[in-house]
Design an enzyme around this catalytic site. Structure first.
Site, mmCIF file in Angstrom:
data_model
loop_
_atom_site.group_PDB
_atom_site.id
_atom_site.type_symbol
_atom_site.label_atom_id
_atom_site.label_comp_id
_atom_site.label_asym_id
_atom_site.label_seq_id
_atom_site.Cartn_x
_atom_site.Cartn_y
_atom_site.Cartn_z
ATOM 1 N N GLY A 25 0.661 -1.309 0.120
ATOM 2 C CA GLY A 25 -0.216 0.101 0.104
ATOM 3 C C GLY A 25 0.831 1.249 -0.056
ATOM 4 N N LYS A 56 -0.248 2.422 -4.264
ATOM 5 C CA LYS A 56 -0.724 3.501 -4.644
ATOM 6 C C LYS A 56 -0.475 4.100 -6.156
ATOM 7 C CE LYS A 56 -2.742 5.019 -0.818
ATOM 8 N NZ LYS A 56 -2.543 3.702 0.072
ATOM 9 N N ASP A 132 -8.594 6.475 2.223
ATOM 10 C CA ASP A 132 -7.495 7.304 3.037
ATOM 11 C C ASP A 132 -6.632 8.311 2.053
ATOM 12 O OD1 ASP A 132 -6.734 5.019 1.311
ATOM 13 O OD2 ASP A 132 -4.707 5.054 2.335
ATOM 14 N N ASP A 133 -6.146 9.356 2.676
ATOM 15 C CA ASP A 133 -5.383 10.185 2.102
ATOM 16 C C ASP A 133 -5.912 11.083 0.963
ATOM 17 O OD1 ASP A 133 -3.403 9.296 3.731
ATOM 18 O OD2 ASP A 133 -2.300 8.207 2.187
ATOM 19 N N TYR A 177 -7.869 7.476 9.785
ATOM 20 C CA TYR A 177 -7.625 6.139 9.857
ATOM 21 C C TYR A 177 -6.646 6.136 11.212
ATOM 22 C CZ TYR A 177 -3.786 7.611 6.928
ATOM 23 O OH TYR A 177 -2.669 8.590 6.326
ATOM 24 N N ASP A 243 8.185 5.045 2.533
ATOM 25 C CA ASP A 243 7.793 5.792 1.316
ATOM 26 C C ASP A 243 7.858 7.318 1.595
ATOM 27 O OD1 ASP A 243 5.607 5.665 2.708
ATOM 28 O OD2 ASP A 243 4.194 5.061 1.151
ATOM 29 N N ASN A 271 2.407 -2.860 6.075
ATOM 30 C CA ASN A 271 2.738 -2.191 4.950
ATOM 31 C C ASN A 271 4.247 -1.563 4.993
ATOM 32 O OD1 ASN A 271 2.438 -0.547 2.423
ATOM 33 N ND2 ASN A 271 2.121 1.402 4.004
#
Length: 719
Positions: A25, A56, A132-133, A177, A243, A271
């Site tokens: 993810g 992503k 999310d995001d 989250y 990341d 993740n």
């Protein structure tokens, strides 16, 4: 279509298995199909059972979520889903439509169903919707159709879940989250309450813990969010994710999650790092953690005899992982084999020397022989690239020694007696021809030289580890690590040379101080230039606190400060764009205390100043009952437990939280000495900065108080 009650009975009819596995993810280059297939083999071998497909940067997962997969893409996904099933891994396909979906548009919902139907036709039986995001502001059409952002998400998720036949594994990732995203708190989050109340029971919720990258996840925090969500969450764990910083990679063990969590969770998905092969430790140690049982034993090894957790030892789990990983490092990888196979039909560059292989003669250099990689090398590698919130033991020791050597350089240098201190022993001055053979001579105290030699030994161990890794047979792992180990080797070499220069050696000092250094002698790029220009690297520094750039003065409030306090109060209202709130809502006690309509209690008012002038204040009333009665309706019980009031503001230029915390602490101490039982404060939800000051500086917790406007929260602490 099943009702909520029917779904609940279905979910309770049998206990679901604990979800343990990996989520792909992260942001960045997705893993290859070959790497994912290798992951399935590892998961099956180590006892994990789930893979969540959510890269992503797969355009059709996120940005172009409406687009169906092409025949070529479909062929790859079918093969991948089949490979997962062959290894008993639950392949969970995730889709992220939240960037631009219009929830109220039925065509959009139909497109989402059509996409998931296609993936279901590929053989996938488990799904996930991720929100999310993304931006939380709804478009006008959705505002008319749904009462809140949470209602919109839950409605679509429930509909898709039922459309797919209520699969046994269906995961929902909320926009809020983690606890840090919940406003104002987890228990008071209207978003989470909507999810808990309206999301169908058969749908599981993903949660990252207290923060996006959580240092620790406690049992209490999971019990708290579970009570709001009305279900045990699935942890999406970012503890090994890298990341967000291309200079970091994490190879420490899965830790700071007690095994007491296991019965309180639906599952855990890690993740991990963007680089596939360095994730061996992250996934291996998670598997060991998941196998921990209530009696403190695992299938692999006895755990916890020296750890706080009786069921799991991060140190032992790490040793298990590194021992297995060493075998992979020392095996010739398939990539090397493919290269040899592809080149086998070509004309060889040279004939097989065989019996005529070169043998060096007397006095010549011996043939180079690569030293094999050892378990200690991998332990050192893990220490140097451990976890986001901590370094491994060796890295901590290196930082501590370097800091000490810097701080004690020339602090007690020998001046009067004709003695030179060496890293190995103390000897009198020798003739130049003898002294020249001792390269580590230094002009510091015996303790300094001893610790400098210890630091030098640790640096040499890093260089040896680098050389052995560089010669390891499995090149695939090396290529994923190479940039990181080159970077740490460069940093260690610079530190090593710097310490030698502190010890009195000329050459390292001249090299470091050169006006025209080689590019490898300094941190390059624009990021490196910014770091050298700034006074500190901010709160991302793990070892040292950032330098303080301002000097603050805390002094008692006087009547001449009234105008400055009013100015700061109004300015902060404007910052939050609520300067007109007093015209439509009754003022809070804290507001009229700040505006000077009622004075603070004696010795209960402080002003914060910097070199520019007043930049903050904290005011208090030891007995707020009279003022509260005259201004608003509050609970008498609350004022019995919390009779005192505190309020304050600081300007944005105050970047250091410590003076604000000191002011709060000083006023609490004053009110305690005056006999107060407790203190409360009132803030608007938009005032996140002061909310953080109160919660982080002391034990302020949300309390119920009647008569407050809907955008106001009351918090209290007992004295």
């Amino acid at each position: 279509m099943a009702t909520s009650t029917e779904v609940s009975e279905k979910a309770q009819s049998g206990a679901k298995r604990f979800i343990g596995g990996v989520v792909e993810g992260f942001y960045g280059r997705p893993w290859t199909m070959e790497q994912r297939t290798e992951l399935f083999k590892r998961e099956q071998k180590w006892g994990l059972n789930t893979y969540l497909y959510a890269p992503k940067d797969d355009y059709k997962h996120r940005m172009y979520w409406r687009d169906l997969y092409s025949p070529e893409e479909a062929e790859q996904l079918i093969a991948l889903i089949s490979a997962a099933q062959q290894h008993n891994i639950d392949f969970v396909y995730a889709i992220s439509p939240g960037l631009d979906i219009t929830f109220s548009n039925r065509k959009e919902v139909a497109a989402l169903k059509r996409k998931l139907d296609q993936v279901r036709d590929f053989g996938c039986n488990s799904f996930s919707l991720l929100f999310d995001d993304i931006e939380t502001e709804m478009c006008p059409a959705d505002k008319q159709a749904f009462s809140s952002f949470a209602h919109a998400q839950v409605a679509i998720t429930n509909e898709v879940f039922q459309h797919l036949g209520e699969p046994s594994t269906f995961l929902f990732c909320p926009t809020d989250y983690c606890a840090a995203f919940c406003t104002p708190t987890v228990t008071q989050s209207s978003y989470l309450h909507t999810v808990g109340d309206e999301l169908l029971p058969g749908i599981d919720v993903l949660w990252t813990g207290p923060k996006v990258v959580s240092h620790k996840i406690s049992v209490e925090s999971i019990e708290e969010v579970s009570s709001i969500l009305k279900r045990a969450p699935v942890i999406w764990d970012n503890i090994h994710a890298n990341d967000y910083d291309p200079q970091r990679i994490f190879m420490g063990p899965y830790k700071d999650r007690p095994t007491e969590l296991i019965p309180k969770l639906r599952g855990v998905l890690t993740n991990p790092n963007c680089e596939f092969y360095p994730n061996f430790v992250a996934i291996h140690t998670l598997a060991t953690w998941c196998k921990a049982s209530a009696d403190g034993a695992t299938k692999d090894v006895e755990m916890g005899d020296e750890e706080q957790d009786p069921c799991y030892s991060p140190h032992k789990a790490l040793t298990l992982a590194l021992t297995d990983w060493l075998e992979e490092f020392l095996s010739t990888d398939q990539l090397t084999a493919c290269v040899k196979k592809d080149s086998s039909d070509e004309e060889p560059m040279q004939t097989d020397l065989g019996e005529h292989s070169y043998v060096p003669g007397p006095g010549e250099n011996p043939l180079y022989t690569a030293e094999p990689l050892t378990l200690d090398d991998l332990k050192l590698l893990s220490d140097l690239f451990y976890l986001p919130y901590e370094y491994g033991p060796t890295a901590k020791s290196m930082l501590h020694e370097l800091d000490w050597l810097k701080g004690h350089s020339h602090a007690a240098a020998v001046k009067s007696d004709q003695v030179t201190f060496h890293f190995d022993k103390l000897v009198p001055f020798d003739p130049p021809e003898i002294e020249a053979r001792r390269p580590f001579a230094c002009c510091q105290t015996a303790e300094w030289c001893s610790r400098a030699r210890h630091f030098d030994d640790m640096c040499e161990a890093v260089v040896r580890m680098f050389n052995r890794l560089s010669n390891a047979p499995n090149r695939r792992i090396l290529y994923d690590l190479y940039n990181y180990i080159c970077d740490i080797k460069s940093g260690v070499n610079l530190a090593q040379a710097y310490v030698k220069s502190l010890g009195g050696l000329g050459k390292p000092s001249a090299q470091l101080m050169s006006d025209d250094p080689e590019p490898w002698g300094f941190r390059g790029g624009l990021s490196g230039e910014f770091q050298r220009m700034l006074p500190g690297h901010g709160n991302r520094d793990l070892y040292k606190h950032p330098h303080k750039t301002s000097v603050y003065c805390i002094r008692p409030y006087c009547t001449e400060d009234k105008m400055d306090v009013q100015r700061i109060f109004v300015k902060m209202q404007q910052e939050r764009q609520i300067e007109d709130a007093s015209m439509t809502e009754p003022p809070l006690i804290s507001d009229i205390l700040s505006t000077g309509e009622i004075p603070p209690s004696p010795q209960c008012a402080l002003v914060l100043e910097d070199d520019i002038g007043p930049c903050g204040y904290m005011l208090a009333l030891t007995d707020a009952k009279a003022a509260a009665t005259s201004i608003q309706d509050t609970s008498g019980r609350v004022l019995e437990d919390f009779p005192s009031l505190i309020t304050g503001q600081v300007l944005p230029r105050v970047t250091d939280p410590s003076p604000v915390k000191r002011m709060i602490g000083q006023l609490l101490s004053t009110m305690r000495s005056c006999g107060s039982r407790g203190v409360f404060c009132m803030l608007r939800h938009s005032d996140r900065r002061m909310l953080d000051f109160y919660t982080e500086s002391s034990s302020f917790q949300p309390i119920k108080m009647g008569g407050l406007p809907p955008d106001v929260i009351a918090m209290g602490t007992s004295l």
